[in-house]
Design a protein around this motif. Structure first.
Motif, PDB file in Angstrom:
ATOM      1  N   MET A  42       0.802  -1.370   0.039  1.00 35.22           N
ATOM      2  CA  MET A  42       0.090  -0.034  -0.041  1.00 35.22           C
ATOM      3  C   MET A  42       0.998   1.242  -0.070  1.00 35.22           C
ATOM      4  O   MET A  42       1.860   1.436   0.875  1.00 35.22           O
ATOM      5  N   ARG A  43       0.690   2.207  -0.863  1.00 37.98           N
ATOM      6  CA  ARG A  43       1.406   3.458  -0.921  1.00 37.98           C
ATOM      7  C   ARG A  43       0.891   4.508  -0.172  1.00 37.98           C
ATOM      8  O   ARG A  43      -0.434   4.426   0.520  1.00 37.98           O
ATOM      9  N   PRO A  44       1.362   5.653   0.003  1.00 34.76           N
ATOM     10  CA  PRO A  44       0.879   6.641   0.659  1.00 34.76           C
ATOM     11  C   PRO A  44      -0.460   7.056   0.025  1.00 34.76           C
ATOM     12  O   PRO A  44      -0.454   6.821  -1.281  1.00 34.76           O
ATOM     13  N   SER A  45      -1.272   7.938   0.456  1.00 34.03           N
ATOM     14  CA  SER A  45      -2.545   8.439   0.024  1.00 34.03           C
ATOM     15  C   SER A  45      -1.902   9.439  -1.368  1.00 34.03           C
ATOM     16  O   SER A  45      -0.796   9.792  -1.321  1.00 34.03           O
ATOM     17  N   ARG A  46      -2.926   9.585  -2.298  1.00 35.30           N
ATOM     18  CA  ARG A  46      -2.869  10.568  -3.349  1.00 35.30           C
ATOM     19  C   ARG A  46      -2.207  11.832  -3.029  1.00 35.30           C
ATOM     20  O   ARG A  46      -1.827  12.561  -4.054  1.00 35.30           O
ATOM     21  N   GLN A  47      -2.359  12.252  -1.923  1.00 35.98           N
ATOM     22  CA  GLN A  47      -1.967  13.628  -1.439  1.00 35.98           C
ATOM     23  C   GLN A  47      -0.373  13.908  -1.876  1.00 35.98           C
ATOM     24  O   GLN A  47       0.091  15.129  -1.595  1.00 35.98           O
ATOM     25  N   GLY A  48       0.421  12.806  -2.002  1.00 36.50           N
ATOM     26  CA  GLY A  48       1.723  13.054  -2.025  1.00 36.50           C
ATOM     27  C   GLY A  48       2.359  12.081  -1.338  1.00 36.50           C
ATOM     28  O   GLY A  48       1.874  11.490  -0.538  1.00 36.50           O
ATOM     29  N   ASP A  49       3.653  12.081  -1.480  1.00 36.24           N
ATOM     30  CA  ASP A  49       4.568  11.018  -0.656  1.00 36.24           C
ATOM     31  C   ASP A  49       4.840  11.406   0.681  1.00 36.24           C
ATOM     32  O   ASP A  49       5.256  10.415   1.436  1.00 36.24           O
ATOM     33  N   GLU A  50       4.407  12.427   1.287  1.00 34.61           N
ATOM     34  CA  GLU A  50       4.165  12.908   2.537  1.00 34.61           C
ATOM     35  C   GLU A  50       3.064  12.782   3.304  1.00 34.61           C
ATOM     36  O   GLU A  50       2.908  13.287   4.478  1.00 34.61           O
ATOM     37  N   SER A  51       2.066  12.203   2.823  1.00 34.07           N
ATOM     38  CA  SER A  51       0.773  12.050   3.423  1.00 34.07           C
ATOM     39  C   SER A  51       0.020  10.457   3.196  1.00 34.07           C
ATOM     40  O   SER A  51       0.284   9.847   2.067  1.00 34.07           O
ATOM     41  N   TRP A  52      -0.201  10.051   4.219  1.00 35.80           N
ATOM     42  CA  TRP A  52      -0.591   8.682   4.352  1.00 35.80           C
ATOM     43  C   TRP A  52      -2.119   8.706   4.995  1.00 35.80           C
ATOM     44  O   TRP A  52      -2.348   9.611   5.778  1.00 35.80           O
ATOM     45  N   THR A  53      -3.045   7.671   4.619  1.00 26.34           N
ATOM     46  CA  THR A  53      -4.200   7.432   5.436  1.00 26.34           C
ATOM     47  C   THR A  53      -3.663   6.656   6.565  1.00 26.34           C
ATOM     48  O   THR A  53      -2.685   5.963   6.668  1.00 26.34           O
ATOM     49  N   VAL A  54      -4.829   6.569   7.555  1.00 19.52           N
ATOM     50  CA  VAL A  54      -4.426   5.879   8.902  1.00 19.52           C
ATOM     51  C   VAL A  54      -4.217   4.467   8.277  1.00 19.52           C
ATOM     52  O   VAL A  54      -3.247   3.769   9.164  1.00 19.52           O
ATOM     53  N   ALA A  93      -0.280  -0.075   8.262  1.00 17.77           N
ATOM     54  CA  ALA A  93       0.245  -0.996   7.315  1.00 17.77           C
ATOM     55  C   ALA A  93       1.746  -0.998   6.911  1.00 17.77           C
ATOM     56  O   ALA A  93       2.649  -1.806   6.746  1.00 17.77           O
ATOM     57  N   LYS A  94       2.218   0.343   6.847  1.00 22.89           N
ATOM     58  CA  LYS A  94       3.672   0.532   6.630  1.00 22.89           C
ATOM     59  C   LYS A  94       4.235   1.446   7.430  1.00 22.89           C
ATOM     60  O   LYS A  94       4.944   2.246   7.026  1.00 22.89           O
ATOM     61  N   LEU A  95       4.011   1.140   8.760  1.00 18.98           N
ATOM     62  CA  LEU A  95       4.546   2.237   9.899  1.00 18.98           C
ATOM     63  C   LEU A  95       6.249   2.150   9.567  1.00 18.98           C
ATOM     64  O   LEU A  95       6.867   3.233   9.744  1.00 18.98           O
TER      65      LEU A  95
END
Length: 88
Positions: A1-13, A18-20
């Motif tokens: 699972m990749r970070p959210s679509r807002q960019g590489d600095e943004s993740w969903t919970v 999953a990728k802590l």
């Protein structure tokens, strides 16, 4: 699972859970925002960055001595009014 679509600095919970390890690794070079319900909730930063941002940058005395208001001849005399009636 990749970070959210807002960019590489943004993740969903969910993606952060999953990728802590990856969140922590990336936080060493740039703050990582974790979003909840599509809104920024927390930011993960490196311990070094946290120390840098929260380090005291001098004493209160130094801050006051460097104030642009120092020597501005402000009237700081305390008023000697009677206390207010708390029942009003």
């Amino acid at each position: 699972m990749r970070p959210s679509r807002q960019g590489d600095e943004s993740w969903t919970v969910a993606s952060a859970k999953a990728k802590l390890s990856e969140v922590i690794e990336r936080a060493q070079s740039a703050p990582q925002t974790i979003t909840r319900n599509g809104k920024p909730s927390v930011v993960v930063v490196s311990a070094e960055e946290w120390q840098r941002k929260t380090a005291r940058k001098g004493t209160l005395v130094e801050f006051l001595m460097e104030s642009p208001l120092r020597g501005a001849d402000l009237d700081l005399e305390r008023q000697r009014d009677e206390p207010r009636d708390p029942d009003l």
